[in-house]
Design a protein around this motif. Structure first.
Motif, PDB file in Angstrom:
ATOM      1  N   VAL A   1       6.784   2.914  14.016  1.00 19.34           N
ATOM      2  CA  VAL A   1       5.938   1.917  14.664  1.00 19.34           C
ATOM      3  C   VAL A   1       5.678   2.371  16.096  1.00 19.34           C
ATOM      4  N   TYR A   2       4.405   2.329  16.512  1.00 14.94           N
ATOM      5  CA  TYR A   2       4.036   2.741  17.853  1.00 14.94           C
ATOM      6  C   TYR A   2       3.417   1.569  18.611  1.00 14.94           C
ATOM      7  N   LYS A   3       3.596   1.574  19.916  1.00 11.10           N
ATOM      8  CA  LYS A   3       3.034   0.541  20.772  1.00 11.10           C
ATOM      9  C   LYS A   3       1.524   0.711  20.888  1.00 11.10           C
ATOM     10  N   ALA A   4       0.773  -0.356  20.577  1.00 14.46           N
ATOM     11  CA  ALA A   4      -0.678  -0.353  20.746  1.00 14.46           C
ATOM     12  C   ALA A   4      -0.997  -1.053  22.066  1.00 14.46           C
ATOM     13  N   HIS A   5      -1.474  -0.303  23.030  1.00 10.20           N
ATOM     14  CA  HIS A   5      -1.745  -0.864  24.353  1.00 10.20           C
ATOM     15  C   HIS A   5      -3.149  -1.492  24.359  1.00 10.20           C
ATOM     16  N   ILE A   6      -3.216  -2.753  23.950  1.00  9.19           N
ATOM     17  CA  ILE A   6      -4.502  -3.464  23.896  1.00  9.19           C
ATOM     18  C   ILE A   6      -4.421  -4.715  24.761  1.00  9.19           C
ATOM     19  N   ASP A   7      -5.578  -5.168  25.229  1.00 11.54           N
ATOM     20  CA  ASP A   7      -5.609  -6.330  26.117  1.00 11.54           C
ATOM     21  C   ASP A   7      -5.453  -7.636  25.347  1.00 11.54           C
ATOM     22  N   SER A   8      -6.006  -7.677  24.135  1.00 12.01           N
ATOM     23  CA  SER A   8      -5.834  -8.847  23.275  1.00 12.01           C
ATOM     24  C   SER A   8      -6.205  -8.444  21.857  1.00 12.01           C
TER      25      SER A   8
ATOM     26  N   ILE B   1       0.837  -1.206   0.000  1.00 10.55           N
ATOM     27  CA  ILE B   1       0.000   0.000   0.000  1.00 10.55           C
ATOM     28  C   ILE B   1       0.871   1.255   0.000  1.00 10.55           C
ATOM     29  N   ALA B   2       1.948   1.244   0.782  1.00 11.71           N
ATOM     30  CA  ALA B   2       2.826   2.406   0.848  1.00 11.71           C
ATOM     31  C   ALA B   2       3.484   2.708  -0.491  1.00 11.71           C
ATOM     32  N   LEU B   3       3.817   1.644  -1.230  1.00 19.85           N
ATOM     33  CA  LEU B   3       4.539   1.815  -2.502  1.00 19.85           C
ATOM     34  C   LEU B   3       3.611   2.074  -3.685  1.00 19.85           C
ATOM     35  N   LYS B   4       2.377   1.554  -3.623  1.00 17.83           N
ATOM     36  CA  LYS B   4       1.522   1.601  -4.794  1.00 17.83           C
ATOM     37  C   LYS B   4       0.324   2.536  -4.674  1.00 17.83           C
ATOM     38  N   SER B   5       0.106   3.127  -3.527  1.00 17.14           N
ATOM     39  CA  SER B   5      -1.032   4.039  -3.381  1.00 17.14           C
ATOM     40  C   SER B   5      -0.917   5.191  -4.376  1.00 17.14           C
ATOM     41  N   THR B   6      -2.052   5.579  -4.951  1.00 17.32           N
ATOM     42  CA  THR B   6      -2.038   6.704  -5.897  1.00 17.32           C
ATOM     43  C   THR B   6      -1.673   8.016  -5.210  1.00 17.32           C
ATOM     44  N   ILE B   7      -1.923   8.079  -3.889  1.00 25.53           N
ATOM     45  CA  ILE B   7      -1.553   9.262  -3.109  1.00 25.53           C
ATOM     46  C   ILE B   7      -0.342   8.900  -2.256  1.00 25.53           C
ATOM     47  N   PRO B   8       0.826   9.497  -2.508  1.00 24.24           N
ATOM     48  CA  PRO B   8       1.990   9.210  -1.662  1.00 24.24           C
ATOM     49  C   PRO B   8       1.741   9.680  -0.227  1.00 24.24           C
ATOM     50  N   PHE B   9       2.282   8.955   0.721  1.00 27.29           N
ATOM     51  CA  PHE B   9       2.076   9.290   2.132  1.00 27.29           C
ATOM     52  C   PHE B   9       3.278  10.042   2.676  1.00 27.29           C
ATOM     53  N   ASP B  10       3.037  11.223   3.269  1.00 27.69           N
ATOM     54  CA  ASP B  10       4.154  11.945   3.888  1.00 27.69           C
ATOM     55  C   ASP B  10       4.350  11.530   5.341  1.00 27.69           C
ATOM     56  N   LYS B  11       3.440  10.677   5.849  1.00 25.26           N
ATOM     57  CA  LYS B  11       3.574  10.152   7.206  1.00 25.26           C
ATOM     58  C   LYS B  11       2.937   8.772   7.247  1.00 25.26           C
ATOM     59  N   ILE B  12       3.628   7.808   7.838  1.00 30.03           N
ATOM     60  CA  ILE B  12       3.096   6.450   7.968  1.00 30.03           C
ATOM     61  C   ILE B  12       3.173   6.051   9.432  1.00 30.03           C
ATOM     62  N   VAL B  13       2.024   5.722  10.011  1.00 33.74           N
ATOM     63  CA  VAL B  13       1.941   5.287  11.403  1.00 33.74           C
ATOM     64  C   VAL B  13       1.533   3.815  11.427  1.00 33.74           C
ATOM     65  N   ILE B  14       2.330   2.993  12.087  1.00 31.85           N
ATOM     66  CA  ILE B  14       2.061   1.554  12.192  1.00 31.85           C
ATOM     67  C   ILE B  14       1.852   1.231  13.664  1.00 31.85           C
ATOM     68  N   LEU B  15       0.743   0.592  14.008  1.00 30.82           N
ATOM     69  CA  LEU B  15       0.445   0.209  15.384  1.00 30.82           C
ATOM     70  C   LEU B  15       0.728  -1.276  15.556  1.00 30.82           C
TER      71      LEU B  15
ATOM     72  N   THR C   1      -6.173  -4.315   5.562  1.00 30.29           N
ATOM     73  CA  THR C   1      -5.709  -5.693   5.332  1.00 30.29           C
ATOM     74  C   THR C   1      -5.033  -6.267   6.572  1.00 30.29           C
ATOM     75  N   SER C   2      -4.175  -5.487   7.205  1.00 28.22           N
ATOM     76  CA  SER C   2      -3.426  -5.994   8.353  1.00 28.22           C
ATOM     77  C   SER C   2      -4.282  -6.012   9.607  1.00 28.22           C
ATOM     78  N   GLY C   3      -3.926  -6.880  10.547  1.00 26.25           N
ATOM     79  CA  GLY C   3      -4.612  -6.925  11.828  1.00 26.25           C
ATOM     80  C   GLY C   3      -5.746  -7.928  11.845  1.00 26.25           C
ATOM     81  N   THR C   4      -6.449  -7.993  12.959  1.00 26.83           N
ATOM     82  CA  THR C   4      -7.544  -8.936  13.153  1.00 26.83           C
ATOM     83  C   THR C   4      -8.854  -8.343  12.644  1.00 26.83           C
ATOM     84  N   PRO C   5      -9.893  -9.174  12.448  1.00 27.48           N
ATOM     85  CA  PRO C   5     -11.201  -8.648  12.049  1.00 27.48           C
ATOM     86  C   PRO C   5     -11.726  -7.581  13.019  1.00 27.48           C
TER      87      PRO C   5
END
Length: 485
Positions: free
Chosen positions: A57-64, A12-26, A94-98
């Protein structure tokens, strides 16, 4: 990453029609590999000649991975933050759980500037149209944005980027501010409410040698008396109930930089003593402590009050006043800088339109030339702050795309005037011409009403609470006011 193969995030980062100037990953796992993944993605983005400096990449503080409550909290926090900061926010489904995907859709659709992306096994990027009606949430979000802008302070920094102005009054104030900015003297900014005292304080800091150091701002009038001391000078653990740890006050936080004390006239006398000590000796003592701490802070103070009067009444220390009143700047009232009003109106109108443009039913508006002329004729006792609120009301009530004189007039606040409350005193041998005094007062009010009404006698008659139009005409003749004006 480990096998140098594409997956959802990199695709997604490489092929998106809109380039991203910031990417946040949890993430909530494999924390030891985060730095490696950031470098991996940055390298791929650099090869593709795409922005790659803000990937983290940021820490996601989740219980499960399937806990709705904790995932909802994290998702809402990040989507709200990034949506407010961005023109467009793209969300990876796409990434992550339902659970994560579901909450991303529910929360993301409530924002007016989001799009949703996913990738397939063939590493194609698909922009997803969610076939659900989230119009109510969208409208509510946009409406809250308009309301937040309308009730916030107008942002006029662009008007002072180069510290220039059309009016002589502002040119004088800015010229003084430029000289004060390059010195280290304390500054005292005087002026009515809404004249832009905080804006001027910011400009002085930005033009000073301390620009790379902190600027801290506090409204002294908004602080409860029992926390003023702690807020300014800090406190030690155990200094009072609830002080469970050491706390640095604003003076320590602003060390090396500038502290702006807005409405300094509201400070209690016991705090004024400590402020004087800082100015004289450059040191503070935290509440509950006996040790002094050296600080290097430049003070900029501001007030709409008459400080010399407060000094004479014993409500403000005379020695502190003279310490603060070195570099004095008087901010002119809006009615005394008529040449600046059209530019200010343009900027405020632009801000109102920008706040409303995301609302689906909003239509951009402008103020007519007659409307601007009418604005220039008003006294604006609340200055820019009052003008800002009035324009917001006019834009809200008017159905037209052009705001005219009537729209502005109908949006003005109504005030009941009574300026003669102060007690008069006379000595035995004093003598006054009471008829002349009352004639002058009447003449000044008639002239003011005619000016504010655009010389519409019917409206001026109402403003002066006179019986009828003929009564006003008779007054004007008696007071030698030109009836042709």
């Amino acid at each position: 990453m480990l096998v140098e193969a594409p997956a959802a995030i990199s695709t997604i980062a490489l092929k998106s029609t809109i380039p991203f100037d910031k990417i946040v990953i949890l993430s909530n796992k494999d924390e030891g590999k985060w730095n490696q993944f950031e470098r991996f993605l940055q390298k791929r983005m650099a090869i593709a000649n795409r922005p790659n400096q803000d990937i983290q990449v940021y820490k996601a503080h989740i219980d499960s991975p399937i806990d709705y409550q904790s995932i909802s909290k994290v998702t809402d926090q990040w989507i709200s933050k990034l949506s407010d900061e961005a023109d467009t926010l793209s969300i990876n489904l796409t990434s992550g759980t339902p659970t994560m995907t579901t909450l991303s859709v529910l929360i993301g659709k409530g924002k007016s500037n989001t799009r949703f992306l996913q990738s397939n096994p063939s590493n194609d990027v698909i922009e997803v149209e969610i076939p659900l009606d989230f119009a109510n949430a969208y409208i509510q979000s946009a409406s809250k944005g308009i309301a937040a802008k309308a009730t916030s302070q107008p942002n006029l920094y662009r008007a002072f980027d180069q510290l220039t102005s059309h009016s002589d009054a502002m040119k004088t104030a800015i010229k003084k501010a430029q000289k004060i900015a390059t010195s280290e003297v304390p500054a005292l900014i005087l002026g009515e409410t809404g004249t832009g005292k905080e804006l001027m304080a910011n400009a002085i800091h930005q033009g000073s040698l301390r620009v790379q150091k902190p600027l801290r701002i506090v409204n002294c009038g908004a602080l409860a008396e029992n926390i003023v001391d702690s807020t300014l000078f800090g406190h030690k653990k155990g200094a009072f109930t609830g002080a469970d740890k050491d706390h640095p006050g604003l003076f320590e936080q602003a060390d090396g930089g500038t502290l702006f004390l807005d409405e300094v006239g509201e400070l209690p006398l016991n705090v004024q003593v400590k402020l004087l000590r800082v100015l004289q000796q450059g040191e503070i003592t935290r509440l509950g402590d006996t040790k002094s701490i050296n600080v290097d802070v430049r003070i900029i103070a501001a007030t709409h009050q008459d400080l010399p009067l407060l000094v004479s009444q014993g409500q403000f220390r005379e020695d502190l006043f003279y310490r603060l009143a070195v570099g004095i700047i008087e901010m002119p009232a809006l009615r005394n800088r008529i040449e600046d009003i059209p530019l200010i109106v343009d900027q405020l109108v632009d801000q109102i339109n920008q706040a409303g443009i995301k609302h689906p039913s909003y239509t951009s508006k402008k103020v007519s030339d007659k409307g601007i002329n009418f604005i220039c004729s008003q006294p604006w006792q609340g200055n820019i702050r009052e003008l800002w609120s009035t324009l917001n009301r006019a834009f809200l009530w008017s159905e037209s795309t052009e705001i005219d004189t009537d729209d502005i007039a109908n949006s003005l606040l109504k005030r009941q005037k009574n300026h003669l409350k102060h007690k008069m005193t006379m000595s035995m041998n004093d003598k006054v011409d009471i008829v002349q005094i009352t004639d002058e007062i009447q003449k000044n009010y008639v002239l003011a009403a005619l000016k504010a009404s655009g010389n519409v006698k019917k409206k001026a008659t109402e403003m002066l609470s006179l019986k009828d139009h003929q009564t006003l005409t008779n007054w004007m003749k008696r007071l030698n006011i030109d009836t042709d004006k």
